[in-house]
Design a protein around this motif. Structure first.
Motif, PDB file in Angstrom:
ATOM      1  N   ARG A 279       0.841  -1.232   0.011  1.00 24.57           N
ATOM      2  CA  ARG A 279       0.018  -0.085  -0.002  1.00 24.57           C
ATOM      3  C   ARG A 279       1.007   1.301   0.061  1.00 24.57           C
ATOM      4  O   ARG A 279       2.054   1.264   0.413  1.00 24.57           O
ATOM      5  CB  ARG A 279      -0.991   0.112   1.243  1.00 24.57           C
ATOM      6  N   GLN A 280       0.309   2.289  -0.478  1.00 23.61           N
ATOM      7  CA  GLN A 280       1.040   3.584  -0.494  1.00 23.61           C
ATOM      8  C   GLN A 280      -0.003   4.610  -0.274  1.00 23.61           C
ATOM      9  O   GLN A 280      -0.972   4.807  -0.975  1.00 23.61           O
ATOM     10  CB  GLN A 280       1.534   3.871  -1.838  1.00 23.61           C
ATOM     11  N   ALA A 281       0.231   5.443   0.812  1.00 24.15           N
ATOM     12  CA  ALA A 281      -0.596   6.440   1.268  1.00 24.15           C
ATOM     13  C   ALA A 281       0.182   7.763   0.710  1.00 24.15           C
ATOM     14  O   ALA A 281       1.294   7.714   0.272  1.00 24.15           O
ATOM     15  CB  ALA A 281      -0.459   6.743   2.976  1.00 24.15           C
ATOM     16  N   PRO A 282      -0.514   9.007   0.725  1.00 22.83           N
ATOM     17  CA  PRO A 282      -0.218  10.107   0.027  1.00 22.83           C
ATOM     18  C   PRO A 282       1.146  10.653   0.727  1.00 22.83           C
ATOM     19  O   PRO A 282       1.124  10.666   1.830  1.00 22.83           O
ATOM     20  CB  PRO A 282      -1.300  10.888   0.126  1.00 22.83           C
ATOM     21  N   GLY A 283       1.949  10.692  -0.046  1.00 25.73           N
ATOM     22  CA  GLY A 283       3.430  11.364   0.348  1.00 25.73           C
ATOM     23  C   GLY A 283       4.190  10.254   1.087  1.00 25.73           C
ATOM     24  O   GLY A 283       5.504  10.774   1.738  1.00 25.73           O
ATOM     25  N   LYS A 284       3.988   9.171   1.095  1.00 27.32           N
ATOM     26  CA  LYS A 284       4.701   8.235   1.736  1.00 27.32           C
ATOM     27  C   LYS A 284       5.238   6.953   0.728  1.00 27.32           C
ATOM     28  O   LYS A 284       4.744   6.908  -0.414  1.00 27.32           O
ATOM     29  CB  LYS A 284       3.711   7.187   2.669  1.00 27.32           C
ATOM     30  N   GLU A 285       6.334   6.319   1.262  1.00 31.30           N
ATOM     31  CA  GLU A 285       6.776   5.194   0.232  1.00 31.30           C
ATOM     32  C   GLU A 285       5.636   4.181   0.045  1.00 31.30           C
ATOM     33  O   GLU A 285       5.087   3.837   1.247  1.00 31.30           O
ATOM     34  CB  GLU A 285       8.006   4.783   0.795  1.00 31.30           C
ATOM     35  N   ARG A 286       5.839   3.167  -0.781  1.00 26.55           N
ATOM     36  CA  ARG A 286       4.952   1.914  -0.787  1.00 26.55           C
ATOM     37  C   ARG A 286       5.539   1.211   0.272  1.00 26.55           C
ATOM     38  O   ARG A 286       6.964   0.746   0.530  1.00 26.55           O
ATOM     39  CB  ARG A 286       5.193   1.362  -2.271  1.00 26.55           C
ATOM     40  N   GLU A 287       4.603   0.519   0.992  1.00 26.51           N
ATOM     41  CA  GLU A 287       5.019  -0.485   1.919  1.00 26.51           C
ATOM     42  C   GLU A 287       4.300  -1.710   1.911  1.00 26.51           C
ATOM     43  O   GLU A 287       3.241  -1.852   1.271  1.00 26.51           O
ATOM     44  CB  GLU A 287       4.702   0.284   3.516  1.00 26.51           C
ATOM     45  N   PHE A 288       4.906  -2.535   2.623  1.00 26.44           N
ATOM     46  CA  PHE A 288       4.628  -4.321   2.436  1.00 26.44           C
ATOM     47  C   PHE A 288       3.315  -4.141   3.399  1.00 26.44           C
ATOM     48  O   PHE A 288       3.246  -3.565   4.572  1.00 26.44           O
ATOM     49  CB  PHE A 288       5.793  -5.020   2.999  1.00 26.44           C
ATOM     50  N   VAL A 289       2.133  -5.121   2.939  1.00 23.70           N
ATOM     51  CA  VAL A 289       1.306  -5.387   3.862  1.00 23.70           C
ATOM     52  C   VAL A 289       1.365  -6.840   4.254  1.00 23.70           C
ATOM     53  O   VAL A 289       0.944  -7.308   5.126  1.00 23.70           O
ATOM     54  CB  VAL A 289      -0.146  -5.155   3.048  1.00 23.70           C
ATOM     55  N   ALA A 290       1.184  -7.734   2.977  1.00 23.48           N
ATOM     56  CA  ALA A 290       1.067  -9.182   3.172  1.00 23.48           C
ATOM     57  C   ALA A 290       1.911  -9.864   2.074  1.00 23.48           C
ATOM     58  O   ALA A 290       1.680  -9.395   1.105  1.00 23.48           O
ATOM     59  CB  ALA A 290      -0.252  -9.531   3.509  1.00 23.48           C
ATOM     60  N   ALA A 291       1.954 -11.003   2.401  1.00 21.19           N
ATOM     61  CA  ALA A 291       2.443 -11.765   1.197  1.00 21.19           C
ATOM     62  C   ALA A 291       2.024 -13.442   1.743  1.00 21.19           C
ATOM     63  O   ALA A 291       1.827 -13.905   2.694  1.00 21.19           O
ATOM     64  CB  ALA A 291       4.041 -11.950   1.100  1.00 21.19           C
ATOM     65  N   LEU A 292       1.989 -14.053   0.417  1.00 17.88           N
ATOM     66  CA  LEU A 292       1.427 -15.407   0.536  1.00 17.88           C
ATOM     67  C   LEU A 292       2.276 -16.583  -0.428  1.00 17.88           C
ATOM     68  O   LEU A 292       2.460 -16.133  -1.712  1.00 17.88           O
ATOM     69  CB  LEU A 292      -0.224 -15.286  -0.100  1.00 17.88           C
ATOM     70  N   ASN A 293       2.593 -17.404   0.049  1.00 15.75           N
ATOM     71  CA  ASN A 293       3.374 -18.360  -0.697  1.00 15.75           C
ATOM     72  C   ASN A 293       2.301 -19.020  -1.805  1.00 15.75           C
ATOM     73  O   ASN A 293       1.183 -18.710  -1.785  1.00 15.75           O
ATOM     74  CB  ASN A 293       4.279 -19.499  -0.164  1.00 15.75           C
ATOM     75  N   TYR A 294       2.999 -19.878  -2.700  1.00 15.47           N
ATOM     76  CA  TYR A 294       2.307 -20.173  -3.958  1.00 15.47           C
ATOM     77  C   TYR A 294       1.100 -21.317  -3.618  1.00 15.47           C
ATOM     78  O   TYR A 294       0.050 -21.356  -4.333  1.00 15.47           O
ATOM     79  CB  TYR A 294       3.157 -20.867  -4.857  1.00 15.47           C
TER      80      TYR A 294
END
Length: 124
Positions: free
Chosen positions: A37-52
């Protein structure tokens, strides 16, 4: 792999949303999938990940216990169920995929394919 994210919208604090990310390509089931996710004025940040397989997940501390990521390989789709939403969750949410990354990878640079983003706005 082409990705199409959807499901964003406006919700009140404490509410819920479910984001979807539909993928094209027969090798979808072999890709690690992530949400950022990326909020206004901020860097893109990790939220979640899932393996295959969908059996192993990795969540940012800020969303752990509130967000749940899942995948349906038969439908070529991943989901992000978001509960107990807070104003600080407001951002454009992106899904991402990579055929070789680890689901431990929290860096945007570790993902090759990106969806267009869907806006989530949480009002206070």
């Amino acid at each position: 792999v082409q990705l199409q994210a959807s499901g964003g919208g406006l919700v009140q604090t404490g509410g819920s949303l479910r984001l979807s990310c539909a993928a094209s390509g027969r090798t979808f089931r072999l890709h690690v999938m992530g949400w950022f996710r990326q909020a206004p004025g901020k860097e893109r940040e990790f939220v979640a990940a899932l393996n295959y397989t969908g059996r192993r997940t990795n969540y940012a501390d800020s969303v752990k216990g509130r967000f749940t990521m899942s995948r349906d390989n038969a439908r070529n789709t991943v989901y992000l169920e978001m509960n107990s939403l807070k104003p600080e969750d407001t951002a454009v949410y992106y899904c991402a995929a990579d055929p070789t990354s680890s689901f431990y990878n929290r860096s945007p640079g570790g993902y090759s394919w990106w969806g267009q983003g869907t806006l989530v706005t949480v009002s206070s």
